[in-house]
Design an enzyme around this catalytic site. Sequence first.
Site, PDB file in Angstrom:
ATOM      1  N   ASP A  72       0.862  -1.183   0.000  1.00  0.00           N
ATOM      2  CA  ASP A  72       0.000   0.000   0.000  1.00  0.00           C
ATOM      3  C   ASP A  72       0.901   1.236   0.000  1.00  0.00           C
ATOM      4  O   ASP A  72       2.103   1.152   0.284  1.00  0.00           O
ATOM      5  CB  ASP A  72      -0.882  -0.040   1.254  1.00  0.00           C
ATOM      6  N   ASP A  86      -0.336   5.130   0.915  1.00  0.00           N
ATOM      7  CA  ASP A  86      -0.631   6.116   1.958  1.00  0.00           C
ATOM      8  C   ASP A  86      -0.676   5.451   3.329  1.00  0.00           C
ATOM      9  O   ASP A  86      -1.411   4.485   3.549  1.00  0.00           O
ATOM     10  CB  ASP A  86      -1.963   6.803   1.668  1.00  0.00           C
TER      11      ASP A  86
END
Length: 222
Positions: A17, A19
């Site tokens: 991922d 953020d």
Amino acid sequence: MPATTPATLTTRALLLDMDGTLVNSDAVVERCWRRWADRQGIDAGEVLKVVHGRQGFATMAVLLPDRPMEENYADNRVMLAEETADLDGVVPVPGAPAFMAAIADLPHALVTSADEALAQARMGAAALRMPETRVTAESVGASKPDPEGFLKGAAALGFDPADCVVFEDSEAGIQAGRAAGMRVVGVGPRAAAFAPDVHVADLTRLRVEPAADGSITLTVLT
């Protein structure tokens, strides 16, 4: 409660991922979503409880379940443009530069709810290398917590889901990784509450060791 943290995980591919995991963009996320909450007359605190990990339209659907999806998609386009233009306070998560350098020659992919433009902007602002293999918002039909993005990332790298480890910070992302049949390394304070297989405060707490057989050992540093 946080999961009991094993000393190591062994895997063959890493799905990352962005953020909250590689890039700390909380400041801009909160600014943009507070403005949206004000426009909708919704308490910003309630919005910020569910915003992390999902694509914008999916967050809007959770918060305004009776609203036509066409309006959510339209607002999402506005939100993406605002977030892409606002890079103030976007910085790497501690340890992210060294971590990205350590995995440069290992199988890995970015799997993010951001679109390509936003991903490029934030990784650039944080001075992090952009993975060659990536699954962005344009690549999927369903947002996290749906596992589609992680399954596509595994397929693009040529690995079975069971041979992949997901790195995530949010509830939606951790749920997506589990639904994909993958183990999950939770990164940062949000992740601890959602029982990832391994939890680290940040990426300084993780050592990456490739082996001659192609496997990758992830060791949690205490």
